[in-house]
Design an enzyme around this catalytic site. Structure first.
Site, PDB file in Angstrom:
ATOM      1  N   ARG A  61       0.597  -1.385   0.380  1.00  0.00           N
ATOM      2  CA  ARG A  61      -0.307  -0.232   0.161  1.00  0.00           C
ATOM      3  C   ARG A  61       0.562   1.646  -0.295  1.00  0.00           C
ATOM      4  O   ARG A  61       0.804   1.721   1.257  1.00  0.00           O
ATOM      5  CB  ARG A  61      -1.073   0.033   1.015  1.00  0.00           C
ATOM      6  CG  ARG A  61      -2.387   0.667   0.975  1.00  0.00           C
ATOM      7  CD  ARG A  61      -2.797   0.832   2.205  1.00  0.00           C
ATOM      8  NE  ARG A  61      -3.557  -0.391   2.657  1.00  0.00           N
ATOM      9  CZ  ARG A  61      -3.284  -0.535   3.825  1.00  0.00           C
ATOM     10  NH1 ARG A  61      -3.715   0.356   4.666  1.00  0.00           N
ATOM     11  NH2 ARG A  61      -3.895  -1.468   4.456  1.00  0.00           N
ATOM     12  N   LYS A 169       5.910 -17.693   9.076  1.00  0.00           N
ATOM     13  CA  LYS A 169       5.494 -18.689  10.617  1.00  0.00           C
ATOM     14  C   LYS A 169       4.401 -17.022  10.682  1.00  0.00           C
ATOM     15  O   LYS A 169       5.361 -16.531  10.986  1.00  0.00           O
ATOM     16  CB  LYS A 169       6.587 -19.334  11.403  1.00  0.00           C
ATOM     17  CG  LYS A 169       7.986 -18.133  11.744  1.00  0.00           C
ATOM     18  CD  LYS A 169       8.381 -18.366  12.812  1.00  0.00           C
ATOM     19  CE  LYS A 169       9.429 -16.743  13.929  1.00  0.00           C
ATOM     20  NZ  LYS A 169       9.748 -17.665  14.754  1.00  0.00           N
ATOM     21  N   HIS A 199      13.171 -20.853   8.165  1.00  0.00           N
ATOM     22  CA  HIS A 199      14.147 -20.148   7.920  1.00  0.00           C
ATOM     23  C   HIS A 199      15.532 -21.494   8.783  1.00  0.00           C
ATOM     24  O   HIS A 199      16.104 -21.203   7.715  1.00  0.00           O
ATOM     25  CB  HIS A 199      14.824 -19.261   7.938  1.00  0.00           C
ATOM     26  CG  HIS A 199      14.731 -18.491   9.250  1.00  0.00           C
ATOM     27  ND1 HIS A 199      13.755 -18.407   9.978  1.00  0.00           N
ATOM     28  CD2 HIS A 199      16.433 -18.061  10.187  1.00  0.00           C
ATOM     29  CE1 HIS A 199      14.115 -17.839  11.176  1.00  0.00           C
ATOM     30  NE2 HIS A 199      15.271 -18.409  11.105  1.00  0.00           N
ATOM     31  N   LYS A 203      19.400 -23.659   6.627  1.00  0.00           N
ATOM     32  CA  LYS A 203      20.795 -23.102   7.331  1.00  0.00           C
ATOM     33  C   LYS A 203      21.603 -23.901   6.694  1.00  0.00           C
ATOM     34  O   LYS A 203      21.321 -25.781   6.770  1.00  0.00           O
ATOM     35  CB  LYS A 203      21.139 -22.536   8.611  1.00  0.00           C
ATOM     36  CG  LYS A 203      20.246 -21.308   8.998  1.00  0.00           C
ATOM     37  CD  LYS A 203      21.154 -20.941  10.213  1.00  0.00           C
ATOM     38  CE  LYS A 203      19.645 -19.147  11.186  1.00  0.00           C
ATOM     39  NZ  LYS A 203      20.689 -18.862  10.231  1.00  0.00           N
ATOM     40  N   GLU A 237      17.909 -15.888  22.734  1.00  0.00           N
ATOM     41  CA  GLU A 237      18.540 -14.229  22.005  1.00  0.00           C
ATOM     42  C   GLU A 237      18.368 -13.227  22.969  1.00  0.00           C
ATOM     43  O   GLU A 237      18.324 -13.269  23.824  1.00  0.00           O
ATOM     44  CB  GLU A 237      16.605 -14.040  21.440  1.00  0.00           C
ATOM     45  CG  GLU A 237      16.636 -15.095  19.692  1.00  0.00           C
ATOM     46  CD  GLU A 237      15.698 -14.551  19.064  1.00  0.00           C
ATOM     47  OE1 GLU A 237      15.639 -13.825  18.199  1.00  0.00           O
ATOM     48  OE2 GLU A 237      14.388 -15.017  19.583  1.00  0.00           O
ATOM     49  N   ASP A 256       6.036 -19.418  19.261  1.00  0.00           N
ATOM     50  CA  ASP A 256       6.987 -18.508  18.295  1.00  0.00           C
ATOM     51  C   ASP A 256       7.851 -19.355  18.481  1.00  0.00           C
ATOM     52  O   ASP A 256       7.885 -19.342  16.977  1.00  0.00           O
ATOM     53  CB  ASP A 256       7.613 -17.670  19.255  1.00  0.00           C
ATOM     54  CG  ASP A 256       8.259 -16.357  18.078  1.00  0.00           C
ATOM     55  OD1 ASP A 256       7.645 -16.174  16.830  1.00  0.00           O
ATOM     56  OD2 ASP A 256       9.380 -16.097  18.402  1.00  0.00           O
ATOM     57  N   HIS A 261      10.259 -23.615  15.012  1.00  0.00           N
ATOM     58  CA  HIS A 261      12.544 -24.327  14.861  1.00  0.00           C
ATOM     59  C   HIS A 261      12.840 -25.969  15.644  1.00  0.00           C
ATOM     60  O   HIS A 261      13.506 -26.476  14.658  1.00  0.00           O
ATOM     61  CB  HIS A 261      12.707 -23.254  15.088  1.00  0.00           C
ATOM     62  CG  HIS A 261      12.682 -21.901  14.349  1.00  0.00           C
ATOM     63  ND1 HIS A 261      12.368 -22.011  13.346  1.00  0.00           N
ATOM     64  CD2 HIS A 261      12.034 -20.728  14.701  1.00  0.00           C
ATOM     65  CE1 HIS A 261      11.626 -20.502  12.376  1.00  0.00           C
ATOM     66  NE2 HIS A 261      11.951 -19.986  13.423  1.00  0.00           N
ATOM     67  N   LYS A 359      13.961 -14.757  25.460  1.00  0.00           N
ATOM     68  CA  LYS A 359      14.573 -13.761  25.008  1.00  0.00           C
ATOM     69  C   LYS A 359      15.379 -12.626  26.340  1.00  0.00           C
ATOM     70  O   LYS A 359      15.185 -13.340  27.206  1.00  0.00           O
ATOM     71  CB  LYS A 359      13.246 -12.938  24.565  1.00  0.00           C
ATOM     72  CG  LYS A 359      12.443 -12.990  23.387  1.00  0.00           C
ATOM     73  CD  LYS A 359      12.362 -13.211  22.277  1.00  0.00           C
ATOM     74  CE  LYS A 359      11.721 -14.014  21.383  1.00  0.00           C
ATOM     75  NZ  LYS A 359      12.349 -13.651  19.615  1.00  0.00           N
TER      76      LYS A 359
END
Lengths: 507, 388
Positions: A61, A169, A199, A203, A237, A256, A261, A359
């Site tokens: 958009r 995802k 993804h 790898k 992470e 998540d 994964h 996280k």
């Protein structure tokens, strides 16, 4: 059956170039598109793997002309591409850029998209082969897929053509919604045309896991419950969730990361040897092992979840989750999740698989650690093996890709003392730094129609089946525990392993 | 870091390497191969080292450069070790050999080879006639030569053909990979028709052009013509003749190729000439014998060489003064229109027509008659550098 006389399986230099085709990206203004997809497309072109006449259509958009879109791609490529910039390659690629402005519910803009696509067939020779990359929230899937079907873009017009759809995802937020999403997508695109991007599977290190296991004599004989004590799969992470509240609040770490994964990594670690490396044989094995996988209870003892609290991390003061903008002050969304799984097969009976993600943990790392049992008998004094841990084989998925083998070694000196040492194989040392990035590999596979590295709907649904009991329990179990930013998770995570005399590896 | 070891021995070099490793951490472990570069000491030595350093980013290796210095000097070995920023992802050992030692490079290389890792030998300029029997070549599992860098490239290629041993390879072959990939991809798609003949146009002394023609001849088993171009660089054009028309890939400017197929718009494809470092990185990717290259060499005598072809209306190798955005769309149509008998119009003199009308048959006959002589002429011409 046509066999191309110019191809020969012994001719390993010849790359497989995708046939004439184009890629349409929805949500082309997004972060993923600019940081990953556009650079990956340029890198593919630079490696000579895209067909002559390849075309890239952006849909968003924005009030852009083709040139403005080209400029955006140019900047993304200059900033994020991994291979050197070559004017000639760029010019050829840029000839195929088109932009269609519009919103998803606007029939007119999709008609213009259809027109653009058929013009490309005419002018650039994309021959009716198109992939649609839906880099958009799943909420928009129904309307976009319907629009594609309505203007005839979803179905190839002849046998030689193909249409494919690429989705990212999250594949739903529980079993029911995942099924619903699969139905919506499969309603328009048959399953063999659906490419779900995980993804991690693109790898090199993850693909190397298969080489490590099945190309070597050394590891497979001990890859079972006789020798393996337990397996830890970690994806940590160090970043927080600032700015991602809209997506993350109510979803949480397990949905998540673990559902897609980590369970895929588990499947590749635990599966039996496929009879061949054909996509269907590989999927068969992955589905088998996922079908045999259950969450181990009681969940109060075998799972842990946490929420990061504010604190100092890496020299910076960072806010806790509840202070992050956009999160409810009483949010129970977990930012750390750890679960225990069992794989009920002869090979793995009795070997717990611990999966954890979070996280704002100590550092960014993804790894698979296979921890072996202790030697049944140690002919040394108690004191000389005090510092000897368990042997471990660690596949470092990212960063610093490679494999580490940990074993005991004598400490130099006049006494017999054994201590753990590491033997490292590092991709950076033995191979390349310019190995293809995950998205490059995956986009190329989409264009080639090579589905090995993409999970099918069955795998997605099985993963949800595995995770769902845990999620249900957590719903009733109140608030997640706090853990300070920059540490390795809440105390309950350590207790969860300590109960059986084990402990988390510090990655 | 660069460490000079003047007038030294290989055992001193070895102990220095271990010392450097101990001081600087494990920076020399994990190498996957040893690359031995054999060259005369001179300006081009550094170019070769640069290319090897670039390639080492993909294949971390130990690079041993054997630079042969003046033979009249007293026998002496000067060594130089480069690690860290001066050596890419590799470690470079330059051995400068003087006097009687200059011909005994192998004896200096053997102590420095990595244990149990493959050895690749590379001659960036002049290579021995039989690389596999060269003292250094014998140590190597793979031997890389570069015909294009020799004084007489076409002749060098003939020597390669005569003396081929499994494990030999040539950068002139590596430079072809992009071309071969595009052509193979073009035949991956419908219409699935047999190729009846092919023409390859390129510079007279371009060994890559010869190899491309030979590759087509060995794979397609059809007559392949090799036409000399006086204008373009390296390979200029390839045309594959099929029943539905010509598949053409041409690169007049050495950068951008155009792929023309009947019934489809002309497509442009980046086809820049490859740099040495890219070629070297590709070579180091495969360490097994290259059977396809071997078959290609065997097919070299099969290609029909013609002197410069009669000027066609649209000559593939003709330089285009200004590239129009769609240079070949019109041509594609023209070709499609001329489908029943492309030879009649003599648009593409290089292709041997399948069912030749009288005119074309004559052309073919005369082409054949010439080809024997043309071969000799080729060499004379390219040596003298006079376009015919």
């Amino acid at each position: 059956m046509w066999t191309n006389p110019l191809r020969d399986e012994r001719d390993k230099r010849l790359p497989r170039i995708a046939g004439p085709c184009g890629l349409v990206i929805f949500g082309v203004t997004g972060d993923l598109s600019r940081k990953k997809l556009m650079p990956a497309i340029y890198d593919l072109a630079n490696r000579g793997l895209l067909p002559p006449g390849f075309s890239l259509v952006g849909f968003a958009r924005r009030d852009w002309a083709d040139q403005d879109f080209g400029q955006v791609v140019y900047e993304a490529v200059r900033k994020h591409a991994r291979t050197p910039f070559r004017e000639a390659v760029w010019d050829r690629l840029a000839e195929g850029f088109r932009f269609v402005a519009g919103s998803f519910d606007d029939d007119d803009s999709f008609d213009r998209l259809a027109k653009t696509v058929s013009d490309l067939d005419e002018a650039r020779g994309t021959s009716g082969n198109h992939a649609f990359y839906l880099s958009i929230p799943p909420g928009a899937f129904p309307v976009v897929t319907k629009q594609l079907a309505r203007c005839g873009l979803a179905e190839p017009t002849s046998q030689d053509e193909w249409r494919r759809v690429v989705i990212e995802k999250p594949f739903g937020h529980d079993l029911a919604s995942a099924k619903q999403l699969n139905d919506i997508v499969n309603d328009v695109f048959p399953e063999e045309s659906v490419f779900r991007i995980d993804h991690y599977l693109g790898k090199e290190t993850v693909q190397n896991l298969l080489a490590l296991r099945f190309a070597n004599q050394l590891f497979e004989p001990i890859w079972n419950s006789h020798y393996v004590d337990h397996v830890q799969i970690t994806m940590a992470e160090d970043i927080g969730l600032g700015g991602r509240a809209g997506y993350y609040d109510g979803i949480g770490a397990a949905r998540d990361v673990i559902q897609n994964h980590l369970l895929q990594l588990l499947a590749l670690t635990a599966m039996e040897e496929p009879v061949s490396f054909s996509p269907s044989a590989l999927r068969t094995e992955k589905i088998k092992v996922l079908e045999a996988t259950r969450a181990t209870g009681p969940f109060a003892e075998t799972t842990a979840r946490g929420q990061y609290a504010g604190g100092w991390q890496g020299g910076q003061k960072v806010p806790g989750l509840l202070q992050e903008e956009g999160f409810a002050k009483d949010s129970t969304t977990e930012t750390y999740a750890a679960i225990t799984l069992e794989v009920n097969t002869r090979r793995w009976a009795g070997v717990p698989f611990y999966l954890r993600t979070g996280k704002r943990l100590g550092r960014r790392v993804t790894e698979i650690a296979v921890v072996f049992k202790r030697a049944p008998h140690l002919p040394f004094d108690q004191t000389s093996t005090e510092e000897l841990g368990q042997n471990a084989l660690v596949v470092r998925v990212q960063p610093d890709e490679g494999v580490t083998l940990r074993f005991g070694s004598k400490v130099p000196g006049s006494t017999m003392e054994v201590r753990d040492v590491s033997m490292d194989f590092s991709y950076g040392h033995s191979f390349t730094e310019s190995s293809p990035e995950a998205y490059e590999r995956l986009i190329l596979d989409v264009l080639l129609g090579e589905p090995s590295l993409f999970p099918v709907n069955k795998e997605v649904e099985l993963s949800w089946e595995i995770l769902e009991p845990v999620l249900k329990y957590w719903q009733t179990a109140g608030k997640p525990e706090d853990y300070p930013a920059g540490t390795w998770g809440p105390p309950s995570a350590d207790q969860m392993l300590a109960r059986t005399g084990r402990h988390w590896r510090r990655p | 870091m660069i460490i000079d070891l003047p007038s030294t021995t290989t055992s001193q070099v070895n102990s220095k390497l271990v010392q450097v490793r101990e001081q600087g951490g494990a920076n020399t472990l994990g190498r996957v191969l040893t690359l031995v570069i054999v060259t005369d000491d001179g300006e081009r030595t550094e170019d070769a080292i640069d290319a090897a350093n670039d390639a080492s980013r993909e294949h971390p290796c130990r690079v041993i450069v054997v630079a042969r210095g003046a033979k009249k000097a007293a026998a002496r070995l000067d060594a130089q070790i480069r690690v860290g920023g001066d050596a890419g992802a590799s470690e470079v050992i330059v051995l400068r050999l003087y006097g009687a030692l200059a011909d005994e490079g192998a004896s200096c290389v053997i102590p420095l080879l990595l244990p149990d890792a493959p050895v690749v030998a590379w001659w960036p300029s002049e290579a021995p006639a039989r690389p596999a029997e060269d003292p250094i070549g014998r140590l190597a599992t793979r031997r890389i030569t570069d015909s294009a860098a020799e004084k007489n490239p076409i002749k060098a290629l003939e020597v390669r053909q005569r003396n081929y041993t499994a494990g030999d390879t040539d950068l002139a072959w590596t430079r072809l990979t992009l071309w071969r990939a595009v052509l193979a991809a073009a035949l991956d798609l419908p219409p699935y028709e047999r190729v009846s003949s092919a023409t390859v146009t390129g510079e007279g002394d371009s060994p890559s052009t010869d190899l491309l023609a030979a590759w087509l001849a060995s794979r397609l088993r059809v007559p392949v013509r090799r036409v000399r171009s006086t204008t373009g660089q390296g390979i200029c054009a390839v045309a594959l003749e099929r029943r539905s028309g010509l598949v053409e890939l041409e690169r007049p400017d050495g950068k951008v190729g155009t792929l023309v197929q009947p019934g489809q718009p002309a497509r442009r494809v980046a086809l820049q000439r490859r740099e040495i470092r890219d070629c070297l990185a590709e070579e180091l990717r495969r360490l097994d014998p290259d059977e396809i290259y071997e078959n290609t060499l065997k097919a070299l005598p099969k290609i029909e060489r013609t002197r410069s072809a009669p000027k066609p209306k649209v000559k593939p190798a003709q330089p285009k003064p200004e590239e129009s955005p769609k240079p070949s769309a019109r041509r594609a149509k023209a070709v499609a229109a001329a489908r029943p008998g492309p030879a009649e119009k003599a648009e593409h003199p290089g292709t041997a027509p399948k069912s030749p009308p009288a005119k074309a048959a004559k052309a073919k006959a005369s082409g054949k008659a010439k080809s024997g002589r043309a071969k000799k002429d080729d060499q004379v011409d390219s040596a003298a550098g006079t376009p015919s």
